[in-house]
Structure formats: C-alpha cells, structure tokens
Enzyme design. Structure first.
Site, PDB file in Angstrom:
ATOM      1  N   ARG A 159      -2.882   9.796   6.951  1.00 20.51           N
ATOM      2  CA  ARG A 159      -2.884   8.354   7.293  1.00 20.51           C
ATOM      3  C   ARG A 159      -2.378   7.518   6.116  1.00 20.51           C
ATOM      4  NH1 ARG A 159      -6.470   3.977   6.421  1.00 20.51           N
ATOM      5  NH2 ARG A 159      -8.153   5.242   5.543  1.00 20.51           N
ATOM      6  N   ARG A 206      -1.428   9.201  -0.003  1.00 23.98           N
ATOM      7  CA  ARG A 206      -2.662   9.730  -0.582  1.00 23.98           C
ATOM      8  C   ARG A 206      -2.671  11.241  -0.791  1.00 23.98           C
ATOM      9  NH1 ARG A 206      -6.594   5.739   2.928  1.00 23.98           N
ATOM     10  NH2 ARG A 206      -6.062   3.913   1.678  1.00 23.98           N
ATOM     11  N   GLU A 252      -7.033   1.551  -2.762  1.00 22.15           N
ATOM     12  CA  GLU A 252      -5.595   1.681  -3.021  1.00 22.15           C
ATOM     13  C   GLU A 252      -4.989   0.335  -3.420  1.00 22.15           C
ATOM     14  OE1 GLU A 252      -3.795   4.499  -0.415  1.00 22.15           O
ATOM     15  OE2 GLU A 252      -1.987   3.290  -0.248  1.00 22.15           O
ATOM     16  N   HIS A 281      -8.922  10.865  -0.643  1.00 18.77           N
ATOM     17  CA  HIS A 281      -8.398   9.677  -1.324  1.00 18.77           C
ATOM     18  C   HIS A 281      -8.281   9.986  -2.808  1.00 18.77           C
ATOM     19  CE1 HIS A 281      -7.841   5.576  -2.628  1.00 18.77           C
ATOM     20  NE2 HIS A 281      -7.840   5.159  -1.377  1.00 18.77           N
ATOM     21  N   GLN A 298      -8.389  13.683   5.258  1.00 10.12           N
ATOM     22  CA  GLN A 298      -7.757  12.957   4.150  1.00 10.12           C
ATOM     23  C   GLN A 298      -8.663  12.889   2.922  1.00 10.12           C
ATOM     24  OE1 GLN A 298      -6.665   8.497   4.238  1.00 10.12           O
ATOM     25  NE2 GLN A 298      -4.734   9.596   4.091  1.00 10.12           N
ATOM     26  N   LEU A 329     -15.378   4.360  -3.592  1.00 13.58           N
ATOM     27  CA  LEU A 329     -13.934   4.153  -3.496  1.00 13.58           C
ATOM     28  C   LEU A 329     -13.440   3.078  -4.463  1.00 13.58           C
ATOM     29  CD1 LEU A 329     -11.297   4.808  -1.841  1.00 13.58           C
ATOM     30  CD2 LEU A 329     -11.759   2.677  -0.667  1.00 13.58           C
ATOM     31  N   HIS A 376     -12.103  11.111   2.405  1.00 17.54           N
ATOM     32  CA  HIS A 376     -12.077   9.676   2.689  1.00 17.54           C
ATOM     33  C   HIS A 376     -11.960   9.351   4.173  1.00 17.54           C
ATOM     34  CE1 HIS A 376     -11.331   5.458   1.940  1.00 17.54           C
ATOM     35  NE2 HIS A 376     -10.172   5.507   2.564  1.00 17.54           N
ATOM     36  N   PHE A 433       0.869  -1.173   0.000  1.00 13.38           N
ATOM     37  CA  PHE A 433       0.000   0.000   0.000  1.00 13.38           C
ATOM     38  C   PHE A 433       0.908   1.226   0.000  1.00 13.38           C
ATOM     39  CE2 PHE A 433      -4.725   0.109   1.158  1.00 13.38           C
ATOM     40  CZ  PHE A 433      -5.019  -0.996   0.390  1.00 13.38           C
TER      41      PHE A 433
HETATM   42  C1  LIG Z   1     -14.790   3.102   1.372  1.00 15.23           C
HETATM   43  C2  LIG Z   1     -13.755   2.983   2.446  1.00 15.23           C
HETATM   44  C3  LIG Z   1     -12.761   2.004   2.362  1.00 15.23           C
HETATM   45  C4  LIG Z   1     -11.795   1.886   3.353  1.00 15.23           C
HETATM   46  N1  LIG Z   1     -10.824   0.912   3.242  1.00 15.23           N
HETATM   47  C5  LIG Z   1      -9.901   0.777   4.228  1.00 15.23           C
HETATM   48  C6  LIG Z   1      -8.910  -0.247   4.160  1.00 15.23           C
HETATM   49  O1  LIG Z   1      -8.862  -1.044   3.243  1.00 15.23           O
HETATM   50  N2  LIG Z   1      -8.020  -0.327   5.177  1.00 15.23           N
HETATM   51  C7  LIG Z   1      -8.027   0.525   6.242  1.00 15.23           C
HETATM   52  O2  LIG Z   1      -7.191   0.398   7.128  1.00 15.23           O
HETATM   53  N3  LIG Z   1      -8.990   1.490   6.336  1.00 15.23           N
HETATM   54  C8  LIG Z   1      -9.910   1.637   5.365  1.00 15.23           C
HETATM   55  N4  LIG Z   1     -10.873   2.613   5.467  1.00 15.23           N
HETATM   56  C9  LIG Z   1     -11.005   3.364   6.719  1.00 15.23           C
HETATM   57  C10 LIG Z   1     -11.630   2.477   7.794  1.00 15.23           C
HETATM   58  O3  LIG Z   1     -12.561   1.609   7.218  1.00 15.23           O
HETATM   59  C11 LIG Z   1     -12.349   3.266   8.885  1.00 15.23           C
HETATM   60  O4  LIG Z   1     -11.550   4.333   9.305  1.00 15.23           O
HETATM   61  C12 LIG Z   1     -12.629   2.377  10.085  1.00 15.23           C
HETATM   62  O5  LIG Z   1     -13.253   1.183   9.692  1.00 15.23           O
HETATM   63  C13 LIG Z   1     -13.486   3.102  11.103  1.00 15.23           C
HETATM   64  O6  LIG Z   1     -13.872   2.185  12.093  1.00 15.23           O
HETATM   65  P1  LIG Z   1     -14.554   2.689  13.422  1.00 15.23           P
HETATM   66  O7  LIG Z   1     -14.807   1.478  14.254  1.00 15.23           O
HETATM   67  O8  LIG Z   1     -13.775   3.778  14.007  1.00 15.23           O
HETATM   68  O9  LIG Z   1     -15.937   3.323  12.936  1.00 15.23           O
HETATM   69  P2  LIG Z   1     -17.102   2.749  12.007  1.00 15.23           P
HETATM   70  O10 LIG Z   1     -16.847   1.391  11.511  1.00 15.23           O
HETATM   71  O11 LIG Z   1     -17.398   3.820  11.023  1.00 15.23           O
HETATM   72  O12 LIG Z   1     -18.299   2.626  13.022  1.00 15.23           O
HETATM   73  C14 LIG Z   1     -18.927   3.763  13.562  1.00 15.23           C
HETATM   74  C15 LIG Z   1     -20.092   3.299  14.415  1.00 15.23           C
HETATM   75  O13 LIG Z   1     -20.623   4.414  15.106  1.00 15.23           O
HETATM   76  C16 LIG Z   1     -22.046   4.380  15.004  1.00 15.23           C
HETATM   77  N5  LIG Z   1     -22.534   5.750  15.162  1.00 15.23           N
HETATM   78  C17 LIG Z   1     -22.110   6.879  14.568  1.00 15.23           C
HETATM   79  N6  LIG Z   1     -22.816   7.934  15.013  1.00 15.23           N
HETATM   80  C18 LIG Z   1     -23.710   7.456  15.904  1.00 15.23           C
HETATM   81  C19 LIG Z   1     -24.733   8.033  16.702  1.00 15.23           C
HETATM   82  N7  LIG Z   1     -25.002   9.341  16.692  1.00 15.23           N
HETATM   83  N8  LIG Z   1     -25.464   7.218  17.488  1.00 15.23           N
HETATM   84  C20 LIG Z   1     -25.245   5.874  17.516  1.00 15.23           C
HETATM   85  N9  LIG Z   1     -24.286   5.283  16.781  1.00 15.23           N
HETATM   86  C21 LIG Z   1     -23.534   6.056  15.998  1.00 15.23           C
HETATM   87  C22 LIG Z   1     -22.319   3.757  13.656  1.00 15.23           C
HETATM   88  O14 LIG Z   1     -23.610   3.228  13.609  1.00 15.23           O
HETATM   89  C23 LIG Z   1     -21.232   2.673  13.636  1.00 15.23           C
HETATM   90  O15 LIG Z   1     -21.676   1.541  14.329  1.00 15.23           O
HETATM   91  C24 LIG Z   1     -11.827   2.763   4.463  1.00 15.23           C
HETATM   92  C25 LIG Z   1     -12.808   3.745   4.546  1.00 15.23           C
HETATM   93  C26 LIG Z   1     -13.750   3.882   3.542  1.00 15.23           C
HETATM   94  C27 LIG Z   1     -14.746   4.980   3.624  1.00 15.23           C
END
Ligand SMILES: Cc1cc2nc3c(=O)[nH]c(=O)nc-3n(C[C@H](O)[C@H](O)[C@H](O)COP(=O)(O)OP(=O)(O)OC[C@H]3O[C@@H](n4cnc5c(N)ncnc54)[C@H](O)[C@@H]3O)c2cc1C
Length: 566
Positions: free
Chosen positions: A380, A279, A248, A235, A233, A245, A344, A119
């Site tokens: 990142r 990125r 990458e 992308h 960030q 998306l 992103h 990556f």
């Molecule tokens: C399209 C895409 C592809 C990606 N690919 C990669 C990758 O290949 N590798 C990598 O390392 N990273 C990748 N990322 C980044 C990574 O996926 C995220 O940064 C990471 O998964 C975030 O995880 P999290 O647990 O912090 O939050 P999330 O998985 O976003 O979970 C957030 C949670 O909070 C809850 N929530 C939010 N607001 C509220 C509210 N007001 N009340 C109740 N619940 C709420 C939601 O329901 C959810 O359950 C990608 C991001 C995107 C957008």
C-alpha cells in the site's frame, strides 16, 4: 439467547464502518454498529500523515487521476486490480471535498486552498492533512455525521464473535456485551465487516492492542476466503524501541534516513525517490543497513529532521516530535529519531469485489482494512488507506442498499445456530488449568516476526507453520485467570487469541505458497517478481488445520506490468 433484529449489522466503527453505516441509514434502513471500543477510539484515529487525493484545481498542474491510479498500481507491484485503483483515484477529490463540507479542518496553503505534501511513491504531491492528526480529525467528523442519524444504533464495548449463516446466506452475528459477558444474537439481512487490521499478530507493530484480526478470522470460520493474505506491510519508521509510528509525513516534509556513518543510505536502494521510496523498499533498506553493520546498537537507523528547523517541526510534525521526546527521550529538533521497521498494515483481507460484496456468502460485505478490494496489491502507498476507507466504505454502503431493495426473507429458522457460537466462547472460561492464553499469544507474535516478516524463506515459513499448528493445539487447553463476568477483558483476549491463530496459519501458508518476491512479500530464496507464474491473486480458505488455496486473475485495464524502479 437474547435476539435483536436489524436490516444491517456493521462490525466496526472506524472510518470504513461509519461511512458504510452513513450510506445505509441515510437510505432509511436500520443499522447496528458494533465496536470493541468507543467509535472515536477506533484505530482510524491513530492515522497521522494524511489522506491522498487528486483535487481538480488544487493539485500540481501536471497531475491527473490517471497518474494517481498508476502510482497506486506501481506501488502495489502490479497486484492491484486496476479498475479499483481508478475508482479510488477518480473519487478521491470528491470524498475530501465532502469531508471538508462536513467539517474537517484541513491544513491550508497561503491562498486558502487545502494544503498538500508528498508521500512515498507519489509522482506529484497528493497527501492532504490535518497536521499529523488526520485520522482523528476525519473520524470525529464522520462519527458526528453518522451518530446523528435516526436509523443507527451504536453498540460500543461489544465484542463480535461469530457469524451465523445458513447454506448460502449470512443471517447475523453473535456478539458479547463486554460489560457483563452476555451474548446477543444480532439477526440481520446483511453484514458489513469493517473490523480493521491485525498488527497484534506481530511482535513489532505500530498498531494498538485492539487490532487482532477478528473480522478476518470470523470470516474464515464461516467458510469465507481471504484474498492475498500473504501481503503484510512493514512500516520503515517505527520509533525505537516502543514501535510507535513516526509518520511517513516526516519524510514527506524532508526528513532523511541516515546510518551510523551519517550516510543518506536510501541513495543505494532508490536513487531517484530516495527517502520517499515506497515502504517495502525502505523497510528492507533499513534492515539491510543494520544487518551489514551500518545501524546503531539494538538494530535501528536515524531519521534526521534537524535541518527542517524547530518551528516547522513543531507545527507540521507535532506528534512525531512529541512521541520522540516522550518515548525515546529525543529532541527531534536537535537529534536524529531512532527508527526501525514494524508491522503496520494488512493488504490482504476478506475477498470482496469493487462494491464490497463477498462472493462466498450472500449478504456478506466488507470494507476498509478488513477487506481486500484489491486496491493496494502487494504494497500500500502511504495515505491511500484513509482514502480507501471512505471511498469504498461509501461504495459498500451503496451496494448494501441495492441488495436490501430486492431482499426476500428466507423461510428457514436460524436461531439454533447462534447457540453454538456461545458454547465455543465459554469453553476458555470454564477451564481451570492448562496454558495461560498469554503464553500462546507471545510465542505466536515472536514466530510471525522472525519467520513471516520483512525477509522470508522456505525454512522459516515451514517452521512458522509447524509452530502455529502446535500453538493451535495448545490453545485448546488455555484458560483465563479472571472468572468474573464484569468487564472480563481476559475473556475477550482469549477469544482474540483464537482469531489470531486462525489468521496466522493462513498468512504463513499462503506466504510459503507464493514462490516469488512482490511488494511486501520478499523471499530470499525467490528474490525476483515472476509475472509469468504469479501475477494472480491468492484466494485462501481455512478448513480445520488445512489452508486451501485457489487463484483469481488480476484486473488489468490500462497499465501493463513493468519493472518497478524508484
Ligand atoms: C499508527 C498508524 C498511522 C496510520 N496513518 C495513516 C495515514 O496517515 N494515512 C492513511 O491513509 N492510513 C494510515 N494508517 C492506516 C489507516 O489508519 C487504517 O488502515 C484505517 O484507518 C483502518 O480503518 P478501518 O475503518 O478499516 O478500521 P479501524 O479504524 O481500525 O476500525 C476497526 C473497528 O472495528 C472494531 N472491531 C474490531 N474487532 C472487533 C470485534 N471483534 N468486535 C467488535 N468490533 C470490532 C474496532 O472497535 C473498530 O471500531 C495508519 C495506521 C496506523 C496503525
């Protein structure tokens, strides 16, 4: 208002929230996990390309965790806290092994070891993957593991709205049952905010509709600081025109960015790393090509996979192939995929230390994209976020357990405080006229994209702040059309609007304040990094319409800042 009692409330059921909940509930404490959506629909499921890890005996023989930490620090343009980067790198192999033992079926090499690919910004390949559906596979694994624990209750399709605090401690959160709009006070000894990112603040984003920055805004309104909020960030390869998306992984597997002349233009911007430059550099390169007339009409460039062969593309990049076909009508085995930058990820977040503890309120923790540890600094590296959610989700869960061991119940009653949150929310439903909230949101997303986007300057950011202040005024007079109490999604969208406006003001104000370019924060009027004045974290509080800014030093352990060239 109805009240329920838990030891801990975790806001968010993505990878970070679930991993923290797993640690806390395994130690015997009761946990309520609140999520806007069913846990496996959290945004973690959208992660495609992979999770970075140095695995002993299963990495390049020249690689080691220090190189991984170094790449992360350099990728983050030296704004990374180096102790956090070291922890991330040293725990990476262990965490992937744990996920494997819990059931994640990683792609394999012919000899049976976990497969790996490059990556952006990696000196050696470290990204482990499940095709290009890695997040989905990890999330299902951690959800299955956590949902089996006796001490965890899930509240999905619940909307967390306001934190409830006393002078010094967090005491709970008010959340609405989205099915019927009934608010409930979740009283707790500790709260973990793991509510993910904020892509919906921008007109172009790879994020889905649920990423409205609720956790950041909730924290700001409770008097909690965000760290490094100016770092957003973009992308480089979002599919044109839908902004879905294109991972990458496509460039990791050998995809090449080309302009309208067919040139591999990254040679001009990152002569060594080429298409695998980080990125921020690749996004600026694409927009520069477009601006200088070497893009395609509409403002995009091509991502060329055709030389990889049909079989390879369909096996290793299935999602990219399908997305290009379904949403752009492109057969990626024969034609270039049209791509342009889009928001992103958010490097900024709730200020926490390496254990996920917030210093402003006792009992408040944060993890995942909602938090700023800071492990990504100013930019990142791809595949480091999934890793962060699991490593720091677990660290945060462990710190909460330690916190609970010495917890003493405060004597003051807090129930009355929770009523205020309910009132604040209902105002938007009561109003019959004014501005529809959708108008405010659309305008905000436009302003953020134009003026606080990939390229920034003083005039643009001043304009953004003035527009956001106007929108905050307009927002006092917004209404929703739907007055029913059953699955009133408009009501929640209006609350999200409030969250987005609070966060946007902080992002624009801190971006204007940082007079240098570093990582994803690129200022045309201050194009150079300035370590003498700006090698420091921004710490920002929101007080009414004013953003109060202080600073914290960056933790440097082994690596002195140097010029960032690729
Ligand atoms: C399209 C895409 C592809 C990606 N690919 C990669 C990758 O290949 N590798 C990598 O390392 N990273 C990748 N990322 C980044 C990574 O996926 C995220 O940064 C990471 O998964 C975030 O995880 P999290 O647990 O912090 O939050 P999330 O998985 O976003 O979970 C957030 C949670 O909070 C809850 N929530 C939010 N607001 C509220 C509210 N007001 N009340 C109740 N619940 C709420 C939601 O329901 C959810 O359950 C990608 C991001 C995107 C957008």
């Amino acid at each position: 208002m109805e009240k329920v009692n838990y030891d801990v409330v975790v806001i968010g059921a993505g990878l970070a929230g679930l991993m923290a909940s797993h640690e806390i509930a395994s130690a015997g404490y009761s946990v309520a996990v609140i999520s806007k959506v069913f846990p496996t629909r959290s945004h973690s499921s959208a992660a495609e390309g992979g999770i970075a890890a140095y695995i002993d005996g299963n990495s390049d023989p020249n690689d080691n965790p220090d190189y991984m930490a170094y790449d992360t620090i350099k990728g983050g343009d030296y704004l990374v806290d180096q102790d956090a980067a070291e922890l991330l790198a040293y725990k990476s192999g262990e965490i992937v092994r744990i996920l494997e033992s819990w059931g994640t079926l990683f792609n394999r090499q012919p000899d049976g070891r976990i497969a790996v690919r490059y990556f952006g910004g990696q000196t050696y390949p470290r990204t482990r993957f499940v095709g290009d559906k890695t997040g989905m596979a990890l999330l299902h694994t951690v959800y299955e593991r956590t949902s089996g624990l006796e001490k965890v209750d899930f509240y999905f399709e619940w909307f967390a709205w306001e934190l409830v605090r006393d002078e010094s401690r967090v005491r709970g959160v008010v959340a609405f049952d989205m099915r019927n709009m009934i608010p409930v006070f979740f009283k707790a000894k500790a709260i973990v905010i793991a509510s993910g990112g904020m892509g919906m603040l921008y007109k172009h984003t790879t994020n889905s509709y649920i990423n409205t920055g609720d956790g950041y805004a909730m924290a700001l309104r409770a008097g909690v600081a965000l760290k490094d909020p100016e770092f957003v960030q973009f992308h480089p390869t979002a599919l044109y025109p839908s902004d879905i998306l294109i991972s990458e992984a496509a460039r990791g597997e050998g995809g090449i960015l080309r302009n309208n002349k067919g040139e591999r233009f990254m040679a001009r911007y990152a002569p060594k790393k080429l298409d695998l430059a980080p990125r921020d550099i690749a996004s600026r390169a694409i927009l520069t090509e477009v601006k200088e007339g070497r893009g395609f009409p509409g403002g995009y460039v091509g991502l060329d996979l055709t030389h990889l062969g049909e079989e390879y593309i369909k096996e290793r990049l299935a999602l990219a192939y399908e997305a290009a076909k379904a949403f752009a009508g492109i057969d990626a085995t024969k034609e270039m995929i049209p791509v342009r930058p889009a928001q992103h990820y958010y490097m900024g977040g709730i200020d926490v230390n390496i254990e996920g503890r917030n210093p402003d309120i006792i009992g408040l923790f944060a993890a995942g994209e909602a938090a700023c540890v800071s492990v990504h600094g100013a930019n990142r590296l791809g595949s480091n976020s999934l890793l962060e959610t699991l490593v720091f989700g677990r660290e945060t869960g462990r710190a909460v357990v330690e916190f609970l061991k010495s917890y003493t119940e405060p004597s003051s009653d807090i129930d009355k405080e929770s009523e205020k949150a309910e009132q604040l929310a209902y105002d938007v439903v009561k109003r019959e006229s004014g501005v529809h909230f959708g108008e405010v949101v659309n305008k905000l997303r436009e302003v953020m994209w134009e003026d606080v986007g990939v390229f920034r300057n003083e005039d643009g950011m001043k304009n953004a702040i003035s527009e956001i202040l106007k929108l905050r005024e307009m927002a006092k007079d917004t209404y929703v059309l739907d007055k029913s109490k059953v699955y009133n999604t408009e009501f929640y969208n209006a609350l999200e609007m409030k969250n987005m406006l609070d966060l946007a003001l902080v992002i624009a104000s801190t971006a204007l304040n940082r007079k240098e370019s570093r990582g994803a924060h690129y200022r045309l009027d201050y194009p150079k990094r300035d370590d003498e004045n700006w090698l420091k974290h921004t710490i920002a509080y929101l007080r009414g319409n004013t953003v109060e800014i202080t600073y914290k030093p960056v933790k440097i352990t082994k690596w002195k800042p140097e010029e960032r060239v690729y």
